[in-house]
Design a protein around this motif. Structure first.
Motif, PDB file in Angstrom:
ATOM      1  N   TYR A   1      34.727 -35.449 -84.199  1.00 45.84           N
ATOM      2  CA  TYR A   1      34.286 -34.326 -85.024  1.00 45.84           C
ATOM      3  C   TYR A   1      35.473 -33.914 -85.888  1.00 45.84           C
TER       4      TYR A   1
ATOM      5  N   HIS B   1      38.736 -33.476 -83.521  1.00 43.28           N
ATOM      6  CA  HIS B   1      38.476 -33.591 -82.082  1.00 43.28           C
ATOM      7  C   HIS B   1      37.947 -35.007 -81.856  1.00 43.28           C
TER       8      HIS B   1
ATOM      9  N   TYR C   1      27.822 -31.071 -79.179  1.00 47.08           N
ATOM     10  CA  TYR C   1      28.568 -30.680 -80.369  1.00 47.08           C
ATOM     11  C   TYR C   1      27.830 -29.730 -81.299  1.00 47.08           C
TER      12      TYR C   1
ATOM     13  N   ASP D   1      31.784 -30.593 -92.594  1.00 41.71           N
ATOM     14  CA  ASP D   1      32.213 -31.226 -91.348  1.00 41.71           C
ATOM     15  C   ASP D   1      31.398 -32.484 -91.075  1.00 41.71           C
TER      16      ASP D   1
ATOM     17  N   GLU E   1      29.748 -26.029 -88.530  1.00 40.48           N
ATOM     18  CA  GLU E   1      29.933 -24.805 -89.304  1.00 40.48           C
ATOM     19  C   GLU E   1      28.752 -24.632 -90.253  1.00 40.48           C
TER      20      GLU E   1
ATOM     21  N   ASP F   1      27.201 -26.662 -81.298  1.00 45.57           N
ATOM     22  CA  ASP F   1      27.846 -25.373 -81.562  1.00 45.57           C
ATOM     23  C   ASP F   1      29.118 -25.493 -82.388  1.00 45.57           C
ATOM     24  N   LYS F   2      29.605 -26.715 -82.586  1.00 45.17           N
ATOM     25  CA  LYS F   2      30.803 -26.912 -83.387  1.00 45.17           C
ATOM     26  C   LYS F   2      30.504 -26.935 -84.891  1.00 45.17           C
TER      27      LYS F   2
END
Length: 310
Positions: free
Chosen positions: A275, A202, A25, A141, A30, A27-28
């Motif tokens: 996520y 997600h 995760y 996030d 922000e 790269d998810k």
């Protein structure tokens, strides 16, 4: 969960899952354009998962990283272990509290992570609201990983019915994940996230099995998280742990090696991996304005239709 030093060396499952999921995760997230990210880890325990797996993925010039836990003993242990780590601090925090969050933490973070914590909280809606409020109004996030169900819950339920241990385990349900008996834990948790205000969700449900290589490792891992041992007289600890192993065996979770000399133990469990993002306040206001305008338009259309009918 106050045995910090034991948990620090006997949390194999937690470390294994956290490392794998963080890499999936990373790269998810922000990350801020200026690189000055602030991250809060909820239920950080002894701090090793945060330091070994989350800390390395932070931007080079991040602002700060905070580990939090409801256990003061865990926080004190983490502070001693990682006192020389720059831009890192540890704070006592009850993520399930219905009281006001600390002023210096509310709306102060760009990211919230949590590994193997939320299953300890019966009121998960409150915990999610608190996580939402800890994120900045500009948005943020979160990555939340916790048990939906675990075979150890069934073992504890059986032990709580025994004559020897029932006096110490009358509140056993308080320590079982609120999603353990859910017909659709993924859907239920997704709905809670939506109702809290999170977007771009997600959510996964992962069926997993961890194998403890021998009886001592199984006992150590159970001791590290067992909330009942501190209530049981020390002289009876070994008997309790032996009964724990016998109950695991009775559920057909023990396997013998071909040589017959050692036993391995299976631990099947379901893991929620979620996520989600908190939209910026401006986005929320815009969304509410659009919905309000659409509602007003529908009312006007309905009024015109009624006039035409007359």
């Amino acid at each position: 969960m106050n045995q910090a030093s034991l948990y620090h060396r006997a949390n194999e499952v937690q470390r294994h899952d956290a490392e794998q999921i963080i890499q999936e995760y990373v790269d998810k997230f922000e990350w801020r354009h200026d690189g000055m990210d602030c991250l809060l880890d909820v239920g950080t325990g002894s701090g090793d998962v945060l330091m070994d797996f989350v800390y390395p993925i932070m931007p080079k010039k991040f602002d700060r990283i905070v580990g939090s836990d409801i256990s003061r003993k865990m926080i004190e242990f983490a502070r001693k272990c990682y006192r020389d780590v720059k831009q890192c601090e540890f704070k006592v925090l009850d993520i399930g509290t219905e009281e006001q969050l600390p002023k210096d933490m509310k709306g102060a973070f760009d990211h919230v992570t949590s590994f193997y914590c939320l299953h300890w909280i019966q009121n998960q809606r409150q915990a999610l609201q608190n996580i939402y409020d800890l994120l900045r109004t500009e948005g943020g996030d979160c990555l939340l990983v916790f048990l939906a169900s675990n075979a150890v819950y069934d073992v504890c339920k059986l032990l709580s019915k025994s004559t020897n241990w029932s006096p110490y385990m009358q509140d056993v349900n308080r320590f079982i994940s609120p999603l353990h008996h859910s017909n659709d834990a993924k859907w239920e948790f997704t709905q809670m996230l939506k109702e809290t205000g999170f977007t771009q969700l997600h959510v996964e449900m992962r069926d997993k099995v961890y194998i403890y290589q021998n009886e001592e490792i199984l006992k150590d891992n159970f001791k590290a998280i067992c909330p009942f041992l501190e209530r049981i007289p020390l002289s009876q600890h070994n008997d309790f742990l032996d009964d724990f192993v016998d109950t695991v065996t009775s559920l057909d979770l023990r396997r013998c090696d071909p040589n017959g000399k050692t036993h391995k133990f299976l631990s099947p469990y379901k893991l929620i991996v979620a996520y989600a993002k908190k939209p910026a306040l401006v986005e929320n206001l815009l969304s509410e304005f659009i919905i309000s305008a659409e509602d007003q338009e529908k009312k006007q259309e309905n009024g015109v239709e009624k006039k035409n009918i007359k």
